[in-house]
Motif scaffolding. Structure first.
Motif, short mmCIF file in Angstrom:
data_model
loop_
_atom_site.label_atom_id
_atom_site.label_comp_id
_atom_site.label_asym_id
_atom_site.label_seq_id
_atom_site.Cartn_x
_atom_site.Cartn_y
_atom_site.Cartn_z
N ALA A 23 0.84 -1.21 0.00
CA ALA A 23 0.00 0.00 0.00
C ALA A 23 0.86 1.25 0.00
CB ALA A 23 -0.92 0.00 1.22
N LYS A 24 1.98 1.20 0.75
CA LYS A 24 2.87 2.36 0.80
C LYS A 24 3.49 2.63 -0.58
CE LYS A 24 6.62 4.35 3.42
NZ LYS A 24 7.61 4.19 4.47
N GLU A 25 3.89 1.56 -1.28
CA GLU A 25 4.45 1.71 -2.62
C GLU A 25 3.42 2.33 -3.57
OE1 GLU A 25 6.27 -1.66 -4.52
OE2 GLU A 25 7.21 -2.27 -2.62
N LYS A 26 2.21 1.82 -3.52
CA LYS A 26 1.16 2.33 -4.40
C LYS A 26 0.86 3.80 -4.08
CE LYS A 26 -1.10 -2.07 -5.31
NZ LYS A 26 -2.30 -2.89 -5.13
N LEU A 27 0.83 4.15 -2.81
CA LEU A 27 0.58 5.53 -2.40
C LEU A 27 1.70 6.45 -2.85
CD1 LEU A 27 -1.39 7.35 -0.86
CD2 LEU A 27 -0.05 6.90 1.19
N ASP A 28 2.94 5.99 -2.72
CA ASP A 28 4.08 6.80 -3.18
C ASP A 28 4.02 7.01 -4.68
OD1 ASP A 28 5.05 7.03 -0.61
OD2 ASP A 28 6.52 5.39 -0.82
N THR A 29 3.67 5.96 -5.42
CA THR A 29 3.56 6.07 -6.88
C THR A 29 2.46 7.05 -7.26
OG1 THR A 29 4.28 3.78 -7.10
CG2 THR A 29 3.22 4.77 -9.01
N ALA A 30 1.32 6.93 -6.61
CA ALA A 30 0.20 7.83 -6.90
C ALA A 30 0.56 9.27 -6.50
CB ALA A 30 -1.06 7.38 -6.17
N GLY A 31 1.24 9.43 -5.37
CA GLY A 31 1.63 10.77 -4.91
C GLY A 31 2.59 11.43 -5.88
N SER A 32 3.55 10.66 -6.40
CA SER A 32 4.49 11.25 -7.35
C SER A 32 3.78 11.60 -8.66
CB SER A 32 5.66 10.31 -7.61
OG SER A 32 5.23 9.13 -8.25
N ALA A 33 2.80 10.79 -9.07
CA ALA A 33 2.05 11.10 -10.29
C ALA A 33 1.23 12.38 -10.10
CB ALA A 33 1.13 9.94 -10.65
N VAL A 34 0.64 12.54 -8.92
CA VAL A 34 -0.14 13.75 -8.64
C VAL A 34 0.77 14.97 -8.62
CG1 VAL A 34 -1.48 14.93 -6.84
CG2 VAL A 34 -2.03 12.59 -7.45
N LYS A 35 1.94 14.84 -7.98
CA LYS A 35 2.90 15.95 -7.95
C LYS A 35 3.33 16.34 -9.36
CE LYS A 35 4.94 15.21 -3.41
NZ LYS A 35 6.16 14.82 -2.68
N GLN A 36 3.54 15.34 -10.20
CA GLN A 36 3.94 15.61 -11.58
C GLN A 36 2.83 16.34 -12.33
OE1 GLN A 36 4.89 12.11 -13.82
NE2 GLN A 36 5.81 13.25 -15.49
N LYS A 37 1.60 15.89 -12.17
CA LYS A 37 0.47 16.54 -12.86
C LYS A 37 0.28 17.98 -12.36
CE LYS A 37 -1.14 13.22 -15.46
NZ LYS A 37 -1.15 13.32 -16.90
N LEU A 38 0.41 18.18 -11.04
CA LEU A 38 0.28 19.53 -10.50
C LEU A 38 1.41 20.43 -11.00
CD1 LEU A 38 -0.85 18.90 -6.81
CD2 LEU A 38 -2.18 19.90 -8.66
N GLY A 39 2.60 19.89 -11.11
CA GLY A 39 3.72 20.66 -11.66
C GLY A 39 3.47 21.08 -13.09
N GLN A 40 2.93 20.15 -13.89
CA GLN A 40 2.60 20.47 -15.28
C GLN A 40 1.52 21.54 -15.35
OE1 GLN A 40 1.48 16.70 -16.94
NE2 GLN A 40 3.60 16.02 -17.24
N ALA A 41 0.51 21.42 -14.50
CA ALA A 41 -0.57 22.42 -14.49
C ALA A 41 -0.02 23.78 -14.07
CB ALA A 41 -1.69 21.98 -13.55
#
Length: 142
Positions: A23-41
């Motif tokens: 669960a921690k791995e999945k959360l970290d992966t999702a968190g990095s994807a969200v950070k990347q999308k927010l950075g792009q926005a």
């Protein structure tokens, strides 16, 4: 029997650790994807020239402003009732604001109509403003 119970407890603990790590791995992966999308926005928003966008689409900008104002009015708590003097002051201030906006709109429409009626090729809103050197001079008739 006690050994069997301890074995089951150890197996459950190890299974829980595995699930937690997964669960921690999945959360970290999702968190990095969200950070990347927010950075792009964020980078995309920095590229937008807000002033030029509003100039190009004034009606859309007004619609957005009215919508945001309506949402804020619906969300915020109702103000405490004012006294007679406070109500009079706020009403007067609102009337003055409406009058100033109305006078500015009438002047702009008059300049636009003058440009259209003069049968110029420059009968656009921007050219109507250019007739006065690009500066809109406003003197309300109070």
């Amino acid at each position: 029997m006690q050994e069997n119970t301890e074995t089951k407890i150890d197996a459950a603990k190890s299974k829980l650790v595995e699930v937690k790590d997964s669960a921690k791995e999945k959360l970290d992966t999702a968190g990095s994807a969200v950070k990347q999308k927010l950075g792009q926005a964020g980078r995309a928003l920095k590229k937008v020239d807000l002033r030029q966008t509003i100039i190009d689409n004034p009606v859309t900008a007004m619609g957005i402003a009215i919508g945001v104002g309506a949402l804020i009015a619906l969300v915020r708590p109702a103000p405490e009732p004012r006294g007679r003097i406070g109500s009079l002051f706020m009403t007067s201030l609102g009337m003055l604001g409406i009058r100033l906006v109305r006078e500015a709109a009438i002047k702009e429409l008059g300049m636009l109509a003058k440009g259209i009626l003069s049968n110029d090729d420059s009968s656009t809103f921007a050219s109507a403003q250019d007739n006065e050197g690009g500066n809109v001079r406003y003197t309300p008739a109070l």
